[in-house]
Design a protein around this motif. Structure first.
Motif, PDB file in Angstrom:
ATOM      1  N   GLU A 124      -1.908   4.443  -0.207  1.00 48.98           N
ATOM      2  CA  GLU A 124      -3.050   3.746  -0.804  1.00 48.98           C
ATOM      3  C   GLU A 124      -4.264   3.756   0.121  1.00 48.98           C
ATOM      4  O   GLU A 124      -5.407   3.686  -0.338  1.00 48.98           O
ATOM      5  CB  GLU A 124      -2.660   2.315  -1.159  1.00 48.98           C
ATOM      6  N   ASP A 125      -4.018   3.885   1.434  1.00 48.06           N
ATOM      7  CA  ASP A 125      -5.131   4.018   2.376  1.00 48.06           C
ATOM      8  C   ASP A 125      -5.890   5.321   2.139  1.00 48.06           C
ATOM      9  O   ASP A 125      -7.087   5.418   2.422  1.00 48.06           O
ATOM     10  CB  ASP A 125      -4.628   4.012   3.825  1.00 48.06           C
ATOM     11  N   HIS A 142      -0.828   6.315   8.277  1.00 48.65           N
ATOM     12  CA  HIS A 142      -1.530   5.882   7.075  1.00 48.65           C
ATOM     13  C   HIS A 142      -0.567   5.800   5.892  1.00 48.65           C
ATOM     14  O   HIS A 142       0.342   6.620   5.751  1.00 48.65           O
ATOM     15  CB  HIS A 142      -2.664   6.849   6.736  1.00 48.65           C
ATOM     16  N   ARG A 197       0.800  -1.224   0.000  1.00 49.85           N
ATOM     17  CA  ARG A 197       0.000   0.000   0.000  1.00 49.85           C
ATOM     18  C   ARG A 197       0.839   1.282   0.000  1.00 49.85           C
ATOM     19  O   ARG A 197       0.378   2.332   0.422  1.00 49.85           O
ATOM     20  CB  ARG A 197      -0.978   0.030   1.190  1.00 49.85           C
TER      21      ARG A 197
END
Length: 270
Positions: free
Chosen positions: A163-164, A160, A95
């Motif tokens: 991609e979050d 975070h 991510r």
């Protein structure tokens, strides 16, 4: 002599440390966990995206979730006049990956990615690049057929990952040479991205071509998003480092070499 689409002198890319390979099928399956919504096709037209980067709407292109995942690369200062290439968030198990052209990046020093950048605004923050992964064919020989790179960016201060926050575009491999795509890019002399929708053609067995008017320096690394699948199937680069005219762009073909690079980037996660 060709003129690369980056807005600064050519840079040598970093040779990333090889990592243990994972099964390709497993990696790509993991990369599709979040899924990208296929974009709706629209007539070919180049236009500056409007002021709503999340929707990515224009007079000729309907809402596209990929727009928030596209951004500009900066070296040092983040602000007007300082971006030099384009990039996009790549869906992955870690991510934290971003996709661009290999000829855009040579060092992580001061390098950052700003998704949905516009007129000095950073609606989703500025993300520090911590690693660069490029194919051996590029780092050793500057092979135009391997002109793509994957970047790793550090988490935000709250933990975070990128991609979050904005999602990611799934990687599309071995795509047909003639497919309709949305082409994004940030011209170095303007402060908003361009969007063009058109059908690609085959330049060679290892290169794709698209005719979209007015894509100058700075648009290198901009993603080619399939309107059928929502996957990223190319980046502006490759032949002539993206093209020596503003109206025709190229991309190295995403095949087994990209698969190997993707494995490397995923398995090298800290």
């Amino acid at each position: 002599m060709s003129s690369p689409r980056t807005s600064r002198p050519r840079l040598r890319s970093l040779l990333a440390t090889p990592a243990a390979a994972l099964a390709t099928a497993g990696l790509l399956a993991a990369a599709h966990v979040l899924g990208s919504s296929p974009a709706t096709a629209s007539p070919a037209a180049t236009a500056v995206l409007d002021a709503a980067p999340v929707l990515g709407t224009t007079a000729t292109a309907p809402a596209d979730p990929s727009a928030a995942r596209v951004g500009a690369l900066f070296s040092g200062t983040v602000g007007p006049g300082h971006h030099f290439c384009s990039a996009s968030v790549l869906q992955s198990p870690t991510r934290d990956l971003v996709l661009t052209a290999a000829h855009c990046v040579g060092s992580t020093d001061g390098l950052s990615f700003v998704p949905a950048y516009r007129d000095g605004s950073t609606p989703y923050g500025s993300w520090k690049v911590t690693a660069i992964y490029a194919p051996d064919a590029w780092t050793q020989d500057r092979d135009e057929d391997a002109d793509y790179a994957i970047l790793r960016v550090a988490p935000a201060s709250d933990g975070h990952r990128i991609e979050d926050v904005v999602g990611g575009n799934a990687l599309g491999l071995d795509d047909t040479f003639t497919s309709q795509v949305r082409l994004y890019g940030y011209p170095a002399r303007t402060e908003a991205p361009l969007l063009c929708t058109d059908t690609t053609t085959r330049q060679s067995t290892t290169q794709r071509r698209i005719d979209c008017p007015g894509y100058p320096g700075g648009t290198s690394g901009g993603p080619w998003i399939s309107t059928r699948t929502g996957e990223v199937v190319g980046v502006i680069g490759g032949y002539q480092e993206g093209g020596d005219t503003d109206d025709t762009s190229y991309s190295s073909y995403f095949d087994h070499t990209m698969t190997t690079l993707y494995r490397q980037a995923v398995t090298a996660a800290p």
